[in-house]
Design an enzyme around this catalytic site. Structure first.
Site, PDB file in Angstrom:
ATOM      1  N   ASP A 170       0.807  -1.224   0.000  1.00  0.00           N
ATOM      2  CA  ASP A 170       0.000   0.000   0.000  1.00  0.00           C
ATOM      3  C   ASP A 170       0.839   1.272   0.000  1.00  0.00           C
ATOM      4  O   ASP A 170       0.432   2.300   0.533  1.00  0.00           O
ATOM      5  CB  ASP A 170      -0.967   0.010   1.208  1.00  0.00           C
ATOM      6  CG  ASP A 170      -1.865  -1.210   1.217  1.00  0.00           C
ATOM      7  OD1 ASP A 170      -2.199  -1.695   0.122  1.00  0.00           O
ATOM      8  OD2 ASP A 170      -2.232  -1.662   2.317  1.00  0.00           O
ATOM      9  N   LYS A 224       1.886   2.058  -5.081  1.00  0.00           N
ATOM     10  CA  LYS A 224       2.446   1.486  -6.319  1.00  0.00           C
ATOM     11  C   LYS A 224       1.516   1.734  -7.507  1.00  0.00           C
ATOM     12  O   LYS A 224       1.964   2.029  -8.605  1.00  0.00           O
ATOM     13  CB  LYS A 224       2.660  -0.041  -6.146  1.00  0.00           C
ATOM     14  CG  LYS A 224       3.639  -0.397  -5.040  1.00  0.00           C
ATOM     15  CD  LYS A 224       3.716  -1.891  -4.831  1.00  0.00           C
ATOM     16  CE  LYS A 224       2.453  -2.509  -4.286  1.00  0.00           C
ATOM     17  NZ  LYS A 224       2.105  -2.110  -2.911  1.00  0.00           N
ATOM     18  N   GLY A 255      -4.499  -4.422  -3.801  1.00  0.00           N
ATOM     19  CA  GLY A 255      -5.485  -3.374  -4.073  1.00  0.00           C
ATOM     20  C   GLY A 255      -4.697  -2.143  -4.479  1.00  0.00           C
ATOM     21  O   GLY A 255      -4.059  -1.511  -3.640  1.00  0.00           O
ATOM     22  N   HIS A 256      -4.645  -1.856  -5.775  1.00  0.00           N
ATOM     23  CA  HIS A 256      -3.837  -0.743  -6.284  1.00  0.00           C
ATOM     24  C   HIS A 256      -4.764   0.363  -6.763  1.00  0.00           C
ATOM     25  O   HIS A 256      -5.569   0.170  -7.661  1.00  0.00           O
ATOM     26  CB  HIS A 256      -2.936  -1.229  -7.433  1.00  0.00           C
ATOM     27  CG  HIS A 256      -1.912  -2.234  -6.988  1.00  0.00           C
ATOM     28  ND1 HIS A 256      -1.031  -2.847  -7.843  1.00  0.00           N
ATOM     29  CD2 HIS A 256      -1.631  -2.728  -5.752  1.00  0.00           C
ATOM     30  CE1 HIS A 256      -0.257  -3.665  -7.145  1.00  0.00           C
ATOM     31  NE2 HIS A 256      -0.597  -3.612  -5.885  1.00  0.00           N
ATOM     32  N   GLN A 267       1.957  -6.150  -3.136  1.00  0.00           N
ATOM     33  CA  GLN A 267       2.422  -6.223  -1.738  1.00  0.00           C
ATOM     34  C   GLN A 267       3.721  -5.417  -1.600  1.00  0.00           C
ATOM     35  O   GLN A 267       3.880  -4.430  -2.315  1.00  0.00           O
ATOM     36  CB  GLN A 267       2.605  -7.678  -1.275  1.00  0.00           C
ATOM     37  CG  GLN A 267       1.302  -8.449  -1.144  1.00  0.00           C
ATOM     38  CD  GLN A 267       0.749  -8.967  -2.464  1.00  0.00           C
ATOM     39  OE1 GLN A 267       1.436  -9.636  -3.207  1.00  0.00           O
ATOM     40  NE2 GLN A 267      -0.497  -8.672  -2.747  1.00  0.00           N
TER      41      GLN A 267
HETATM   42  P1  GDP Z   1      -0.753   0.283  -3.531  1.00  0.00           P
HETATM   43  O1  GDP Z   1      -1.356  -0.989  -3.047  1.00  0.00           O
HETATM   44  O2  GDP Z   1       0.718   0.358  -3.262  1.00  0.00           O
HETATM   45  O3  GDP Z   1      -1.068   0.600  -4.964  1.00  0.00           O
HETATM   46  O4  GDP Z   1      -1.413   1.457  -2.654  1.00  0.00           O
HETATM   47  P2  GDP Z   1      -2.976   1.592  -2.271  1.00  0.00           P
HETATM   48  O5  GDP Z   1      -3.710   2.045  -3.469  1.00  0.00           O
HETATM   49  O6  GDP Z   1      -3.449   0.388  -1.563  1.00  0.00           O
HETATM   50  O7  GDP Z   1      -2.884   2.718  -1.165  1.00  0.00           O
HETATM   51  C1  GDP Z   1      -2.378   3.984  -1.439  1.00  0.00           C
HETATM   52  C2  GDP Z   1      -3.468   5.024  -1.113  1.00  0.00           C
HETATM   53  O8  GDP Z   1      -2.890   6.294  -1.045  1.00  0.00           O
HETATM   54  C3  GDP Z   1      -4.534   5.126  -2.195  1.00  0.00           C
HETATM   55  O9  GDP Z   1      -5.748   5.476  -1.577  1.00  0.00           O
HETATM   56  C4  GDP Z   1      -4.032   6.266  -3.074  1.00  0.00           C
HETATM   57  O10 GDP Z   1      -5.080   6.935  -3.769  1.00  0.00           O
HETATM   58  C5  GDP Z   1      -3.432   7.155  -2.047  1.00  0.00           C
HETATM   59  N1  GDP Z   1      -2.280   7.968  -2.509  1.00  0.00           N
HETATM   60  C6  GDP Z   1      -1.277   7.633  -3.351  1.00  0.00           C
HETATM   61  N2  GDP Z   1      -0.365   8.622  -3.409  1.00  0.00           N
HETATM   62  C7  GDP Z   1      -0.806   9.609  -2.602  1.00  0.00           C
HETATM   63  C8  GDP Z   1      -0.281  10.884  -2.214  1.00  0.00           C
HETATM   64  O11 GDP Z   1       0.791  11.298  -2.614  1.00  0.00           O
HETATM   65  N3  GDP Z   1      -1.017  11.598  -1.314  1.00  0.00           N
HETATM   66  C9  GDP Z   1      -2.196  11.149  -0.806  1.00  0.00           C
HETATM   67  N4  GDP Z   1      -2.840  11.916   0.068  1.00  0.00           N
HETATM   68  N5  GDP Z   1      -2.721   9.959  -1.152  1.00  0.00           N
HETATM   69  C10 GDP Z   1      -2.017   9.195  -2.026  1.00  0.00           C
HETATM   70  P1  IMO Z   2      -0.946  -4.232  -2.213  1.00  0.00           P
HETATM   71  O1  IMO Z   2      -0.451  -4.809  -3.513  1.00  0.00           O
HETATM   72  C1  IMO Z   2      -0.990  -4.608   2.112  1.00  0.00           C
HETATM   73  C2  IMO Z   2      -1.033  -8.662   3.780  1.00  0.00           C
HETATM   74  C3  IMO Z   2      -2.275  -9.107   4.531  1.00  0.00           C
HETATM   75  C4  IMO Z   2      -1.648 -10.057   5.538  1.00  0.00           C
HETATM   76  C5  IMO Z   2      -0.546 -10.729   4.727  1.00  0.00           C
HETATM   77  C6  IMO Z   2      -0.939 -12.080   4.136  1.00  0.00           C
HETATM   78  O2  IMO Z   2      -2.216  -3.508  -2.305  1.00  0.00           O
HETATM   79  O3  IMO Z   2       0.141  -3.439  -1.579  1.00  0.00           O
HETATM   80  P2  IMO Z   2      -2.496 -12.775   2.105  1.00  0.00           P
HETATM   81  O4  IMO Z   2      -3.952 -12.530   1.839  1.00  0.00           O
HETATM   82  O5  IMO Z   2      -1.600 -12.239   1.048  1.00  0.00           O
HETATM   83  O6  IMO Z   2      -2.200 -14.212   2.409  1.00  0.00           O
HETATM   84  O7  IMO Z   2      -2.188 -11.965   3.464  1.00  0.00           O
HETATM   85  O8  IMO Z   2      -0.237  -9.834   3.680  1.00  0.00           O
HETATM   86  N1  IMO Z   2      -1.284  -8.171   2.409  1.00  0.00           N
HETATM   87  C7  IMO Z   2      -1.218  -6.889   2.047  1.00  0.00           C
HETATM   88  N2  IMO Z   2      -1.018  -5.777   2.788  1.00  0.00           N
HETATM   89  N3  IMO Z   2      -1.125  -4.503   0.777  1.00  0.00           N
HETATM   90  C8  IMO Z   2      -1.284  -5.596   0.009  1.00  0.00           C
HETATM   91  O9  IMO Z   2      -1.268  -5.549  -1.336  1.00  0.00           O
HETATM   92  C9  IMO Z   2      -1.399  -6.860   0.646  1.00  0.00           C
HETATM   93  N4  IMO Z   2      -1.593  -8.131   0.216  1.00  0.00           N
HETATM   94  C10 IMO Z   2      -1.504  -8.921   1.291  1.00  0.00           C
HETATM   95  O10 IMO Z   2      -2.915  -8.022   5.149  1.00  0.00           O
HETATM   96  O11 IMO Z   2      -1.034  -9.324   6.562  1.00  0.00           O
HETATM   97 MG    MG Z   3      -2.895  -1.647  -1.802  1.00  0.00          MG
END
Ligand code: GDP
Ligand code: IMO
Ligand code: MG
Length: 428
Positions: free
Chosen positions: A13, A16, A40-41, A224
Site C-alpha cells: 500500500d 504502487k 489493491g492498487h 504487496q
Molecule cells: P498500492 O497498493 O501500493 O497501490 O497502494 P494503495 O492504493 O493500496 O494505497 C495507497 C493510497 O494512497 C490510495 O488510496 C491512493 O489513492 C493514495 N495515494 C497515493 N499517493 C498519494 C499521495 O501522494 N497523497 C495522498 N494523500 N494519497 C495518495
Molecule cells: P498491495 O499490492 C498490504 C497482507 C495481509 C496479511 C498478509 C498475508 O495492495 O500493496 P495474504 O492474503 O496475502 O495471504 O495476506 O499480507 N497483504 C497486504 N497488505 N497490501 C497488500 O497488497 C497486501 N496483500 C496482502 O494483510 O497481513
Molecule cells: Mg494496496
C-alpha cells in the site's frame, strides 16, 4: 531505460498503483508477476478512482498491453468482475489484456481453507485478506495446483478437480468439520468462467521475451511489498509469494538480468495491515492522525491500516534485496501539518543498537526504534509540480530519506491524483 520494475519497499500500500499508472503512459507493456486478488492498487485519474486487484494498473492507458504473468494466482470470478467493472466505466478491456496459461487458479477450497485456517489460529493469525492466496500457492508448490490453461480443456479440468477435491474434502471434514464441496457445481461454474477468460489466455512467456528483445518499454508492477516477501519479509507474517524484484524472473519468464532499473515505492511514513511486528508503529493519537489524514483503510478489505514513522532499517533491507536505484516517495502531503517528523535510524534490541534488519520476528517485536527528528514544513505541498516548488524543509526531509538509503530520489507524490506528481530531472 526500457525495462523497469516498480516494487513496494514496506508492507504494501505504498502507492504502487499511482506510480505504475504514471509510468504506464511512458511504457508499452505492464506486467503483474506475483500475488493475486490480495492486492489493491488505487489510481485516481481526473478525479475518478479505480481500484485494481488483478489487472495491471496500465489498463487505464489506451494502447498499452497488460499482462497477468504465470506467477500470479488468479481467481477467475474476481478477474471477470474487474473486467466488467472497468468496461462499465468506459475503459476498454479486450486485446490489451493477456493472462498466462501457466498462472494458477484460486479455487473455492483455497478461499475456504484460508478463512478456516485463520479462524483456527486465534491470536497468532496472520490477518490475511481471505482471498485464498496462501492455500493456492501451497498447492502450486505441492504440485496439485490447477492452472488457467487447464480451464481450456474441459475433460482434463474435470479430472483435476475431482482428484484434488476428494483430498480437500477429507481435510475439510477431518480438520474443520466442514461439509464437502461439490465437484459438479464447481466444474460447471469454472468452465463457464473459462469460456469468458479464453480470449485473454496466451503463452505470455514468449510474448514478453519477444517484446523485451524488440526494445519495447516493459514495466513490471510489484504487488504487496518487500517486508511481506515470503523469503525476505517478516516471516511468518508475510504473503505467499516473492513480492519484490526477486519474483520477476519466476513470475514472468523474463530473466532477471534484463531488468535495467528498479524503482522502490516508499510512503513518507509506514503502514501495515494484518498482524506481525512493526517497530515504528504508533498506537496512540499520532497513529490515529496519520490514519485519518492519509485515509489509511485497506483498498481490498477496508481494514484500518496500522501507521508509524518511516523506518530506515527496514527500507535499507528492501534496497539491498531489490537492487533499488531510485525511490518514489508518496503521500508527502499527509505530513504537511507536523512540526517535527521522526524517522527511525536504528533499533534497540535487548539493549543493543541494531542497524541490520533482524530475520526473526521475536527480535523485531522487541525492537525499539531509535528516532531522529526532522523539522516539518507546516504548509501544504499538494500544489507542487516541481521539486523547487516544495518548501525547503520538505526537500531536506526527502533528501535525508534518499541519503539514508543511498539511492536517488526519482519521484515524489503530493496527492492522490495523477497530476499531483513530481518527477526529478534525469529520472524519466
Ligand atoms: P498500492 O497498493 O501500493 O497501490 O497502494 P494503495 O492504493 O493500496 O494505497 C495507497 C493510497 O494512497 C490510495 O488510496 C491512493 O489513492 C493514495 N495515494 C497515493 N499517493 C498519494 C499521495 O501522494 N497523497 C495522498 N494523500 N494519497 C495518495
Ligand atoms: P498491495 O499490492 C498490504 C497482507 C495481509 C496479511 C498478509 C498475508 O495492495 O500493496 P495474504 O492474503 O496475502 O495471504 O495476506 O499480507 N497483504 C497486504 N497488505 N497490501 C497488500 O497488497 C497486501 N496483500 C496482502 O494483510 O497481513
Ligand atoms: Mg494496496
Amino acid at each position: 531505460m526500457s525495462i523497469t520494475c516498480v516494487v513496494g519497499v514496506q508492507w504494501g500500500d505504498e502507492g504502487k498503483g499511482k506510480i505504475v499508472d504514471w509510468l504506464a503512459e511512458r511504457s508499452d507493456v505492464v506486467v503483474r508477476f506475483q500475488g493475486g486478488g490480495n492486492a489493491g492498487h488505487t489510481v485516481v485519474a481526473r478525479g475518478r478512482k479505480y481500484v485494481l486487484h488483478l489487472i495491471p494498473s496500465g489498463i487505464l492507458h489506451p494502447g498499452r498491453l497488460n499482462v497477468i504473468g504465470n506467477g500470479v494466482v488468479l481467481d477467475p470470478e474476481q478477474l471477470l468482475a474487474e473486467v466488467d467493472g472497468l468496461r462499465g466505466r468506459g475503459i476498454r478491456v479486450g486485446r490489451n489484456l493477456l493472462v498466462s496459461d501457466r498462472a494458477h487458479l484460486v479455487m473455492p477450497w483455497h478461499k475456504l481453507l484460508d478463512r478456516l485456517c485463520e479462524e483456527g489460529q486465534g491470536k497468532s493469525k496472520i490477518g490475511t485478506t481471505n482471498r485464498g492466496i496462501g492455500p493456492c500457492y501451497a498447492d502450486k508448490m505441492s504440485r496439485i495446483g490447477i492452472r488457467v490453461g487447464d480451464l481450456l480443456d474441459p475433460s482434463l479440468f474435470r479430472e483435476r478437480v475431482a482428484r484434488v477435491l476428494s483430498e480437500k474434502n477429507r481435510i475439510l471434514r477431518c480438520l474443520y468439520g466442514h461439509p464437502p464441496l461439490r465437484a459438479a457445481a464447481i466444474i460447471r461454474q469454472y468452465l463457464a468462467w473459462g469460456r469468458r477468460i479464453r480470449p485473454f489466455v496466451a503463452d505470455t512467456v514468449d510474448l514478453l521475451n519477444a517484446a523485451v528483445s524488440r526494445g519495447r518499454r516493459v514495466l513490471f508492477e510489484g504487488a504487496q511489498g518487500t517486508l511481506l516477501d515470503i523469503d525476505f519479509g517478516t516471516y511468518p507474517f508475510v504473503t505467499s509469494s516473492n513480492s519484490d524484484a526477486c519474483g520477476i524472473a519466476a513470475g514472468s519468464g523474463v530473466p532477471a538480468s534484463r531488468v535495467q532499473r528498479v524503482l522502490g515505492v516508499v510512503k513518507a511514513y509506514v503502514t501495515r495491515v494484518g498482524s506481525g511486528p512493526f517497530p515504528t508503529e504508533l498506537l496512540g493519537p499520532e497513529g490515529e492522525r496519520l490514519r485519518e489524514r492519509g485515509g489509511e483503510y485497506g483498498a481490498t478489505t477496508g481494514r484500518p491500516r496500522r501507521c508509524g514513522w518511516f523506518d530506515v532499517v527496514a527500507a535499507r533491507h528492501a534496497v539491498t534485496i531489490n537492487g533499488i536505484d531510485a525511490i518514489a516517495v508518496t503521500k508527502l502531503d499527509v505530513l504537511d501539518d507536523l512540526a517535527e517528523i521522526p524517522v527511525c535510524v536504528a533499533y534497540r534490541v535487548r539493549g543493543r543498537r541494531v542497524t541490520a534488519f533482524p530475520a526473526d520476528v521475536k527480535s523485531l517485536a522487541e525492537a525499539k526504534p531509535v528516532l531522529v527528528s526532522h523539522p516539518g514544513w507546516r504548509t501544504p505541498v499538494g500544489g507542487a509540480r516541481r521539486y523547487g516548488d516544495l518548501p525547503p524543509a520538505a526537500r531536506r526531509y526527502l533528501a535525508a530519506l534518499a541519503r539514508s538509503l543511498d539511492v536517488r530520489l526519482g519521484m515524489v507524490s503530493v496527492g492522490k491524483d495523477r497530476e499531483e506528481t513530481i518527477v526529478m530531472d534525469g529520472w524519466k
